[in-house]
Every structure is written in structure tokens, then in C-alpha cells.
Design an enzyme around this catalytic site. Structure first.
Site, PDB file in Angstrom:
ATOM      1  N   GLU A 289       0.830  -1.213   0.000  1.00 45.19           N
ATOM      2  CA  GLU A 289       0.000   0.000   0.000  1.00 45.19           C
ATOM      3  C   GLU A 289       0.857   1.253   0.000  1.00 45.19           C
ATOM      4  O   GLU A 289       2.072   1.199   0.211  1.00 45.19           O
ATOM      5  CB  GLU A 289      -0.908   0.007   1.238  1.00 45.19           C
ATOM      6  CG  GLU A 289      -0.108   0.042   2.546  1.00 45.19           C
ATOM      7  CD  GLU A 289      -0.977   0.047   3.804  1.00 45.19           C
ATOM      8  OE1 GLU A 289      -2.089  -0.500   3.781  1.00 45.19           O
ATOM      9  OE2 GLU A 289      -0.511   0.618   4.811  1.00 45.19           O
TER      10      GLU A 289
ATOM     11  N   HIS B 290       0.117   5.747   1.038  1.00 46.02           N
ATOM     12  CA  HIS B 290      -0.818   6.743   1.562  1.00 46.02           C
ATOM     13  C   HIS B 290      -0.051   8.018   1.860  1.00 46.02           C
ATOM     14  O   HIS B 290       1.190   8.001   1.914  1.00 46.02           O
ATOM     15  CB  HIS B 290      -1.522   6.213   2.814  1.00 46.02           C
ATOM     16  CG  HIS B 290      -0.667   5.326   3.682  1.00 46.02           C
ATOM     17  ND1 HIS B 290       0.418   5.798   4.366  1.00 46.02           N
ATOM     18  CD2 HIS B 290      -0.705   3.980   3.920  1.00 46.02           C
ATOM     19  CE1 HIS B 290       0.989   4.800   5.018  1.00 46.02           C
ATOM     20  NE2 HIS B 290       0.347   3.679   4.765  1.00 46.02           N
TER      21      HIS B 290
ATOM     22  N   HIS C 266       4.602   6.635   8.450  1.00 43.35           N
ATOM     23  CA  HIS C 266       4.760   5.679   9.551  1.00 43.35           C
ATOM     24  C   HIS C 266       6.170   5.814  10.127  1.00 43.35           C
ATOM     25  O   HIS C 266       7.127   5.963   9.369  1.00 43.35           O
ATOM     26  CB  HIS C 266       4.693   4.225   9.057  1.00 43.35           C
ATOM     27  CG  HIS C 266       3.396   3.760   8.514  1.00 43.35           C
ATOM     28  ND1 HIS C 266       2.195   3.949   9.127  1.00 43.35           N
ATOM     29  CD2 HIS C 266       3.121   3.032   7.401  1.00 43.35           C
ATOM     30  CE1 HIS C 266       1.237   3.375   8.417  1.00 43.35           C
ATOM     31  NE2 HIS C 266       1.772   2.820   7.349  1.00 43.35           N
TER      32      HIS C 266
ATOM     33  N   HIS D 191       4.869   0.368   0.222  1.00 39.56           N
ATOM     34  CA  HIS D 191       5.588  -0.375   1.251  1.00 39.56           C
ATOM     35  C   HIS D 191       4.875  -1.679   1.580  1.00 39.56           C
ATOM     36  O   HIS D 191       3.653  -1.798   1.413  1.00 39.56           O
ATOM     37  CB  HIS D 191       5.771   0.466   2.525  1.00 39.56           C
ATOM     38  CG  HIS D 191       4.485   0.999   3.102  1.00 39.56           C
ATOM     39  ND1 HIS D 191       3.835   2.086   2.582  1.00 39.56           N
ATOM     40  CD2 HIS D 191       3.734   0.583   4.171  1.00 39.56           C
ATOM     41  CE1 HIS D 191       2.753   2.337   3.298  1.00 39.56           C
ATOM     42  NE2 HIS D 191       2.656   1.431   4.263  1.00 39.56           N
TER      43      HIS D 191
ATOM     44  N   CYS E  10       4.326   0.810  15.574  1.00 38.93           N
ATOM     45  CA  CYS E  10       4.117   1.762  14.476  1.00 38.93           C
ATOM     46  C   CYS E  10       3.333   2.969  14.987  1.00 38.93           C
ATOM     47  O   CYS E  10       2.253   2.806  15.555  1.00 38.93           O
ATOM     48  CB  CYS E  10       3.358   1.081  13.335  1.00 38.93           C
ATOM     49  SG  CYS E  10       2.981   2.186  11.965  1.00 38.93           S
TER      50      CYS E  10
HETATM   51 MN    MN Z   1       0.919   1.664   5.623  1.00 41.70          MN
END
Ligand code: MN
Length: 146
Positions: A59, A61, A65, A99, A113
Site C-alpha cells: 500500500e 498513503h 509511519h 511499502h 508503528c
Molecule cells: Mn501503511
């Protein structure tokens, strides 16, 4: 407030949740929300546990993170890089960067995370052209699961 570790990467009064709603784009992974902040600390602090041979979703975005590995070992793809990772390694996922995390075939991969509380929904590869955009090397083409 203290949340005590209760053993085996679980914490008192913290539910072990499905990683995401149903899908076949991830495998053998659970999620625990360890801390949910607000005010001047608008973050969620999560723990993800990936079983042997499992993986997170491929994914990207806008939100970032910050990750620290605290269990086992595996491999991560961040953009065009594939790197073996283990305990105490730190991974930064920048905005809009593809990633995916994978546990080793014979080991767990567990990581903390941090994300912003307010964040955009992850995007998955939707079309053939997306996949070609991700696969900038043969190594990445062989690595990814989606
Ligand atoms: Mn992610």
C-alpha cells in the site's frame, strides 16, 4: 497511566484485533492499539504481529509511519528498496511511498508503528499500471504480494 505487558507481545486490556477488514492482500497479521493520543499528541501507537510467512498489505498513503521492530525478523520494501530487518531496527515510511512488510518463513515479525490519528485511507495497487510503477526492479517484482 501504565499499560503492563502481559507476556508474548500482548498487553493488559488491549484487544488483539484483525489487521484490517477482510481481504486476501495480507496474511497472518494482527493489530493492537497500545495508545491513542489527542491534544498535542494526536497519534496512535500500534503493535503489529506478523506470523511466519505472513505479510502486510502492499500500500501507499499520504500519512507517514515510524516503525520499530521488536520481535523476530523479516524484510521490508520501502519505495524501490528491499531491506532485511530485525529487532531495534527503525523504518520510516515517507508519504505516498509503496511499502510492504514480510516475516521470515520461520520467524515472527513484530513491530511498533506510530501514525497520526487523522490520516488518509491506504491505497492498494488497482491496475496493471500501478503494479508496473511499483516494480522498478526484478527483485521488487518477485518480492511483492498483492
Ligand atoms: Mn501503511
Amino acid at each position: 497511566m501504565i499499560t503492563k505487558h502481559s507476556g508474548d507481545f500482548k498487553w493488559d486490556n488491549v484487544d488483539v484485533l484483525p489487521y484490517k477488514e477482510d481481504g486476501n492482500h495480507f496474511k497472518s497479521i494482527t493489530r493492537q492499539v497500545l495508545f491513542c493520543g489527542d491534544g498535542d499528541l494526536p497519534v496512535e501507537f500500534r503493535y503489529f504481529d506478523v506470523g511466519p510467512g505472513g505479510h502486510s498489505t502492499l500500500e501507499k498513503h499520504v500519512h507517514q509511519h515510524a516503525v520499530m521492530i521488536i520481535r523476530g525478523k523479516g524484510t521490508v520494501m520501502v519505495g524501490d528498496q528491499i531491506t532485511e530487518i530485525g529487532c531495534q531496527d527503525i523504518v520510516h515510511i515517507p508519504p505516498l511511498t509503496w511499502h510492504q512488510f514480510k516475516a521470515d518463513r520461520d520467524d515472527y515479525l513484530g513491530f511498533l508503528c506510530i501514525v497520526n490519528h487523522d490520516r488518509d485511507r491506504p491505497q492498494r495497487p488497482g491496475t496493471g499500471s500501478d503494479v508496473d510503477e511499483i516494480c522498478v526492479s526484478e527483485e521488487i517484482r518477485e518480492f511483492i504480494r498483492y
